[in-house]
Design a protein around this motif. Structure first.
Motif, short mmCIF file in Angstrom:
data_model
loop_
_atom_site.label_atom_id
_atom_site.label_comp_id
_atom_site.label_asym_id
_atom_site.label_seq_id
_atom_site.Cartn_x
_atom_site.Cartn_y
_atom_site.Cartn_z
N ASP A 1 -5.26 4.82 -12.21
CA ASP A 1 -4.42 3.81 -11.77
C ASP A 1 -3.38 3.37 -12.83
OD1 ASP A 1 -7.13 1.55 -11.54
OD2 ASP A 1 -5.80 1.77 -13.09
N ASP A 2 -2.50 2.54 -12.47
CA ASP A 2 -1.36 2.04 -13.78
C ASP A 2 -2.19 1.23 -14.56
OD1 ASP A 2 0.23 3.25 -11.70
OD2 ASP A 2 1.23 1.50 -10.69
N TYR B 1 -3.40 -4.74 -5.97
CA TYR B 1 -2.21 -4.71 -6.93
C TYR B 1 -2.20 -5.35 -8.03
CZ TYR B 1 -0.72 -1.77 -3.03
OH TYR B 1 -0.54 -0.82 -2.00
N ARG C 1 0.30 0.28 6.58
CA ARG C 1 -0.27 1.07 5.50
C ARG C 1 -1.46 1.36 6.25
NH1 ARG C 1 1.24 4.81 2.71
NH2 ARG C 1 -0.93 4.57 2.09
N ALA D 1 -4.51 6.74 -0.32
CA ALA D 1 -4.80 7.43 -1.59
C ALA D 1 -5.94 8.24 -1.56
CB ALA D 1 -4.67 6.46 -2.66
N ARG E 1 2.78 11.14 4.19
CA ARG E 1 3.04 10.79 2.80
C ARG E 1 4.36 10.48 2.42
NH1 ARG E 1 -0.39 15.46 2.52
NH2 ARG E 1 1.50 16.79 2.05
N ARG F 1 7.38 -2.17 -0.59
CA ARG F 1 7.07 -0.97 -1.44
C ARG F 1 7.72 -0.79 -2.54
NH1 ARG F 1 5.68 3.05 -3.36
NH2 ARG F 1 5.27 5.11 -2.52
N GLY G 1 4.85 -0.65 -5.70
CA GLY G 1 4.62 1.01 -6.29
C GLY G 1 3.71 1.61 -5.52
N GLU G 2 3.22 2.52 -6.04
CA GLU G 2 2.24 3.58 -5.14
C GLU G 2 1.11 3.05 -4.37
OE1 GLU G 2 1.15 7.54 -4.05
OE2 GLU G 2 2.89 6.74 -5.36
N ARG H 1 -2.17 1.70 -2.47
CA ARG H 1 -3.46 1.75 -2.75
C ARG H 1 -4.12 1.04 -1.65
NH1 ARG H 1 -3.14 -1.31 -8.70
NH2 ARG H 1 -1.69 0.14 -9.87
#
Length: 311
Positions: free
Chosen positions: A2-3, A75, A141, A148, A163, A224, A228-229, A231
């Motif tokens: 993860d980030d 997040y 989501r 993920a 996706r 979004r 970011g990506e 989760r």
């Protein structure tokens, strides 16, 4: 990876990022749950109060707090707060334009009852866009996105479509718009805003819902972009579902006079999104559990063979 972990590997301050993420993971759900409980208590109090207007801004504030805290669990505090602020500003901009031009919702005005205001738009309205925006994003989501943890489906057209993120954004926008089936009739009852003409749905014009859908889609895209990506983030589904239940009961039995039409319309719409999100989250949890058990079996299998050979 993860980030947060990536940042830890790249920069000396990475340990602080890990600490902040850990703090959000630990405190976010607890604070979010407390905010949801307080929100429910205030909603109950407003339902039996002779003057429910003073409860409006605190209820919205607790909704926003719950959404930020529950989003932070996945997040982190910085991203969840920034996403809330960005969504609130997007909603505020739409309302600012709406009361001046009639676009994108139709001709309406705020009555000045809901305070404080900023340039003619109540700040609680902006907070509502931000708080319920985060909750609806999580619903979209959960119900329509590909998590993920899902296995890759490179050969699947449906997998590629999921996706892409568009089903989740569109689902979140529809979930947010569904809330307005409750919100507009209730706020009109309280005298917080007025439409220039009589609309088809309890005085609300159809153009309002078209505008809500368009702005909601923009809000989803903004959230979004900030978060970011995607989760796994089931927490904000809770205040969405709680709000659906409370509003349904309110219009069905608590408000005077009751309004079965609004209770049925809003309850069906928000309830459908809540059930879809919860069902998919449960199914995803079972799938992750099964994959974890299979992975554990693969790891322990060779060890058992070696143990038998040594024996």
């Amino acid at each position: 990876m993860d980030d947060t972990r990536s940042a830890c590997g790249r920069a000396p301050g990475g340990s602080e990022a890990v600490f902040r993420q850990g703090s959000a993971s630990a405190l976010g759900p607890s604070l979010g749950a407390a905010a949801v409980c307080a929100m429910v208590a205030l909603q109950v109090a407003s339902g039996v109060s002779a003057d429910p207007v003073p409860f409006t801004t605190p209820v919205v504030g607790l909704l926003a707090l719950a959404a930020v805290c529950l989003t932070a669990a996945s997040y982190g505090w910085a991203r969840s707060s920034a996403a809330f602020a960005a969504a609130a500003l997007t909603g505020y901009a739409a309302e600012f334009a709406g009361v001046r031009t009639g676009l994108p919702f139709g001709e309406y005005r705020y009555t000045g009852v809901l305070r404080p205001e900023l340039a003619g738009v109540p700040t609680a309205v902006a907070a509502a866009w931000g708080g319920m925006g985060l909750a609806a994003y999580a619903v979209g989501r959960a119900a329509f996105g590909q998590g993920a943890a899902s296995p890759p489906r490179a050969a699947s057209r449906r997998g590629r479509f999921l996706r892409s993120g568009w089903p989740a954004l569109a689902g979140g926008a529809c979930a947010l718009t569904a809330w307005d089936l409750f919100l507009d009739p209730q706020m009109i009852r309280l005298g917080l805003w007025e439409w220039s003409g009589a609309g088809a749905y309890r005085g609300v014009p159809v153009s309002n819902f078209a505008g809500w859908l368009a702005v909601s889609l923009l809000v989803m895209a903004v959230i979004r972009g900030v978060l970011g990506e995607p989760r796994r983030n089931a927490g904000p589904v809770v205040p969405y579902g709680v709000m659906a239940a409370m509003e349904t009961v309110g219009f069905a039995a608590v408000f005077s006079p009751p309004d079965p039409l609004v209770a049925a319309a809003g309850g069906t719409a928000m309830g459908a999104f809540t059930v879809a999100a919860a069902s998919r989250l449960r199914r995803g949890g079972r799938e992750r559990g099964a994959r974890g058990e299979a992975a554990a079996a693969r790891r322990t299998g060779p060890e058992r063979v070696r143990g038998r050979r040594r024996g």
